[in-house]
Enzyme design. Structure first.
Site, mmCIF file in Angstrom:
data_model
loop_
_atom_site.group_PDB
_atom_site.id
_atom_site.type_symbol
_atom_site.label_atom_id
_atom_site.label_comp_id
_atom_site.label_asym_id
_atom_site.label_seq_id
_atom_site.Cartn_x
_atom_site.Cartn_y
_atom_site.Cartn_z
ATOM 1 N N LYS A 191 48.249 72.464 -65.719
ATOM 2 C CA LYS A 191 48.706 71.466 -64.748
ATOM 3 C C LYS A 191 49.875 72.075 -63.986
ATOM 4 O O LYS A 191 50.954 72.274 -64.552
ATOM 5 C CB LYS A 191 49.111 70.170 -65.443
ATOM 6 C CG LYS A 191 49.381 69.046 -64.440
ATOM 7 C CD LYS A 191 49.649 67.723 -65.109
ATOM 8 C CE LYS A 191 49.638 66.580 -64.110
ATOM 9 N NZ LYS A 191 50.406 66.821 -62.885
ATOM 10 N N ARG A 195 48.587 68.348 -54.594
ATOM 11 C CA ARG A 195 47.129 68.338 -54.655
ATOM 12 C C ARG A 195 46.562 68.661 -53.281
ATOM 13 O O ARG A 195 47.007 68.092 -52.272
ATOM 14 C CB ARG A 195 46.680 66.944 -55.103
ATOM 15 C CG ARG A 195 45.187 66.766 -55.326
ATOM 16 C CD ARG A 195 44.812 67.169 -56.715
ATOM 17 N NE ARG A 195 43.412 66.920 -57.006
ATOM 18 C CZ ARG A 195 42.957 65.906 -57.745
ATOM 19 N NH1 ARG A 195 43.804 65.030 -58.236
ATOM 20 N NH2 ARG A 195 41.668 65.781 -58.001
ATOM 21 N N ARG A 248 46.395 64.145 -51.665
ATOM 22 C CA ARG A 248 45.859 63.171 -52.603
ATOM 23 C C ARG A 248 45.597 61.827 -51.931
ATOM 24 O O ARG A 248 44.672 61.113 -52.276
ATOM 25 C CB ARG A 248 46.871 63.002 -53.741
ATOM 26 C CG ARG A 248 46.378 62.197 -54.894
ATOM 27 C CD ARG A 248 47.528 61.955 -55.863
ATOM 28 N NE ARG A 248 47.683 60.525 -56.009
ATOM 29 C CZ ARG A 248 47.931 59.899 -57.152
ATOM 30 N NH1 ARG A 248 48.099 60.594 -58.244
ATOM 31 N NH2 ARG A 248 48.041 58.614 -57.196
ATOM 32 N N GLU A 294 45.355 72.879 -56.175
ATOM 33 C CA GLU A 294 46.789 72.635 -56.113
ATOM 34 C C GLU A 294 47.431 73.781 -55.339
ATOM 35 O O GLU A 294 47.098 74.943 -55.562
ATOM 36 C CB GLU A 294 47.343 72.575 -57.550
ATOM 37 C CG GLU A 294 48.742 72.031 -57.680
ATOM 38 C CD GLU A 294 48.817 70.498 -57.854
ATOM 39 O OE1 GLU A 294 47.761 69.835 -57.902
ATOM 40 O OE2 GLU A 294 49.946 69.988 -57.931
ATOM 41 N N PHE A 335 40.567 74.089 -58.934
ATOM 42 C CA PHE A 335 40.036 73.675 -60.242
ATOM 43 C C PHE A 335 38.727 72.914 -60.142
ATOM 44 O O PHE A 335 38.169 72.519 -61.164
ATOM 45 C CB PHE A 335 41.062 72.880 -61.054
ATOM 46 C CG PHE A 335 41.738 71.752 -60.317
ATOM 47 C CD1 PHE A 335 41.037 70.597 -60.011
ATOM 48 C CD2 PHE A 335 43.079 71.855 -59.954
ATOM 49 C CE1 PHE A 335 41.652 69.559 -59.346
ATOM 50 C CE2 PHE A 335 43.706 70.814 -59.281
ATOM 51 C CZ PHE A 335 42.994 69.664 -58.974
ATOM 52 N N ARG A 347 40.530 56.887 -62.299
ATOM 53 C CA ARG A 347 41.365 57.496 -63.321
ATOM 54 C C ARG A 347 40.658 57.340 -64.657
ATOM 55 O O ARG A 347 41.184 56.779 -65.595
ATOM 56 C CB ARG A 347 42.737 56.805 -63.349
ATOM 57 C CG ARG A 347 43.844 57.624 -63.932
ATOM 58 C CD ARG A 347 45.152 56.861 -63.873
ATOM 59 N NE ARG A 347 45.720 56.792 -62.552
ATOM 60 C CZ ARG A 347 46.471 57.737 -62.010
ATOM 61 N NH1 ARG A 347 46.749 58.824 -62.689
ATOM 62 N NH2 ARG A 347 46.956 57.593 -60.803
ATOM 63 N N LYS A 404 45.694 64.209 -68.752
ATOM 64 C CA LYS A 404 46.804 65.158 -68.646
ATOM 65 C C LYS A 404 47.725 65.046 -69.851
ATOM 66 O O LYS A 404 47.898 63.971 -70.426
ATOM 67 C CB LYS A 404 47.582 64.939 -67.351
ATOM 68 C CG LYS A 404 48.169 63.554 -67.193
ATOM 69 C CD LYS A 404 48.820 63.406 -65.812
ATOM 70 C CE LYS A 404 48.979 61.949 -65.438
ATOM 71 N NZ LYS A 404 49.428 61.756 -64.058
#
Length: 514
Positions: free
Chosen positions: A219, A224, A239, A268, A308, A379, A385
């Site tokens: 992370k 983002r 984001r 990122e 990612f 989510r 995370k």
DNA sequence: TTCCGACAGTGGGGTCGCAAT
DNA sequence: ATTGCGACCCCACTATCGGAA
């Protein structure tokens, strides 16, 4: 279409909002919203949905809390239609950034003087993002489902791919179920990004997954980026789906150089130091917020792109493929841009990877179920995370009265670290997080007892006696606080009655976390 | 009947751009 | 030049509803 259908008035929207706020039941909220949507023409429904979900179609108006403090006298009777309001917002938005504050002020006054008192309140809440009716995007999407008799899952998926509820409602009003089913990922149109839930440890994160294999990603503490390449043209989105292409040329170059045709990738962007360790978030934040002197910025604070995920490549959508498959595609496409990543089914290895990444200066890891699809805009439990937590024992210096459901409670607490040099306390931040209703009630009573002079205002100073254990993600430089440091993401763990202020952590301890 | 996923609310610090002072 | 405002990066956590188990 019904030509005789009356125009939808702002008053109708205000009344729906009032009805929604008056109930706690989500089904009742949904029904109230759906009733109004069925009365809208396709031209009106986008605006109505946008306003009822607390979103301005124009995004930035240049009007905030401050400019709405003094309102003109309210109209006696409602005359504004929703389309007139939208047109007024449009004029406000286009006058933004052109230096014509006076014309914006006059536009705002004209609009507000045509509004009744209830309408003024609604418009003010809408413009400041404080609707607080207990229904935003999620409930409004449910209302679209009810109003047009379209399955909720279809509506949600269309929203993920189209970006806004207003767009989905307009499509539903014009093309119905079929139009929403046909909504697909379009390269060049940003998709709501998949978000991560959180867990305390990698073990806890792995526990809640299927057990079919893990992808553990570093992370990185940057911003983002969702990058689209269409016909060789690259666009970069944040984001919240704002376009920032012209502020991040390094990202554009990195993606432009990848092989193949059209694509959509997720990643990122972050500023790294010369030795490869990450700069603090403040550096990446400053770099990516700025657009002036790009050449200089690039030289001083170059951005590095990490990817990612891949959602589309060369005409093939990958949203519904497993993370494992998307990993293989990404590995083929851009191995040199891949985020630090471990594929494993060994929990101990995941834990070690987490420790290694934290030691390398990163924020933590995101544990991903290798079998999960890309759940855009949600989510879900597919991504979790994990970040290390620091704790501090601090002293409460003052408390602020809460708002909304916290009216009447002392809510937001001011936190101080002990300063051995002066024998006093140095403020290092505030927090309102981590408090249950029970804790809120307790602290309201406690701090009322500890209050010192000047307690009539919004901020209630208290005797510096109560110690509280605070969790933080870290500490950052501050120009606001006298100690030069501020807490990042502070939240209450518990009040400590076993400690006195003399036992609290010192400002040097806090600075040591920088 | 209980559990749990999704949502809304309640705000936190920092930074930039822009207009007014 | 400095200051105030608005927007938007990063974000944690709790309460609640209602469908899933």
């Amino acid at each position: 279409m019904d030509e005789s259908r009356p125009e939808v008035m702002l008053a109708d929207v205000v009344e729906a909002s009032r009805a929604v706020a008056a109930t706690h039941s989500r089904t009742a909220k949904t029904q109230a919203l759906a009733d109004l949507l069925t009365r809208c023409t396709p031209e009106e429904v986008g605006t109505v949905v946008s306003h009822l979900s607390g979103v301005l179609p124009q995004r930035r108006l240049g009007v905030g809390f401050r400019s709405l403090r003094d309102l003109p006298e309210a109209a006696q009777t409602p005359t504004l239609t929703v389309l007139e309001v939208d047109a007024a917002f449009e004029r406000l938005a286009s006058a933004h950034g052109t230096g014509s504050t006076a014309s914006r002020r006059s536009e705002l006054r004209t609009l507000m003087s045509r509004a009744t008192s209830a309408e003024q309140q609604f418009l003010r809440d809408l413009m400041t993002g404080n609707l607080r009716q207990g229904a935003l995007d999620g409930v409004v999407l449910a209302a679209i489902s009810t109003a047009y008799a379209i399955p909720a899952a279809t509506v949600r998926r269309a929203a993920m791919l189209a970006g806004t509820a207003a767009e989905v409602a307009t499509l539903a009003a014009t093309g119905g179920h079929r139009a929403l089913e046909e909504v697909a990922l379009v390269v060049g149109r940003p998709v709501r990004p998949m978000l991560a839930a959180s867990a305390k440890t990698t073990g806890e994160a792995a526990e809640s997954m299927g057990g079919g294999g893990l992808i553990v990603d570093g992370k990185l503490d940057g911003i983002r980026v969702q990058v689209h390449r269409r016909g060789g043209e690259v666009s970069v989105y944040t984001r919240s789906l704002d376009e920032i292409t012209d502020r991040v040329p390094e990202v554009v170059e990195a993606v432009a150089a990848l092989p193949g045709g059209d694509l959509v990738v997720d990643g990122e962007a972050i500023v790294l130091r010369g030795d490869g360790r990450p700069e603090p978030f403040q550096v990446t934040g400053a770099r990516t917020a700025s657009s002036a002197d790009l050449a200089g910025l690039q030289a001083r604070m170059p951005l590095t792109t990490f990817l990612f995920d891949v959602l589309h490549v060369g005409g093939r959508d990958l949203l519904d493929e497993s993370a494992r498959v998307r990993h293989e595609v990404l590995l083929d496409l851009a191995p040199h841009l891949l985020v630090p990543r471990l594929l494993t089914d060994d929990r101990a290895a995941a834990e070690q990877f987490f420790a290694d990444l934290v030691a390398a200066g990163h924020e933590g890891v995101v544990v991903k179920d290798a079998d999960s699809p890309y759940a855009a805009g949600r989510r879900g439990s597919g991504w979790i995370k994990v970040k290390p937590v620091h704790t501090l024992d601090l002293v409460v210096l003052a408390v602020e009265w809460g708002s909304g459901r916290r009216v009447g409670s002392l809510s937001n607490i001011h936190l101080g670290a002990r300063d051995p040099a002066t024998g006093g306390f140095t403020m290092v931040g505030k927090t309102f997080k981590g408090m249950t209703d029970e804790v809120l009630a307790w602290q309201t009573k406690r701090f009322t007892e500890l209050a010192v002079d000047g307690t009539d205002g919004w901020v209630v100073p208290v005797k510096p006696e109560q110690v509280v254990e605070i969790a933080i993600d870290g500490v950052q430089r501050s120009s606001r606080y006298p100690g030069g440091v501020a807490l990042r993401f502070a939240r209450v763990l518990r009040y400590r009655d076993d400690k006195t202020a003399a036992d609290a952590d010192t400002i040097d301890t806090v600075r040591g976390l920088l």
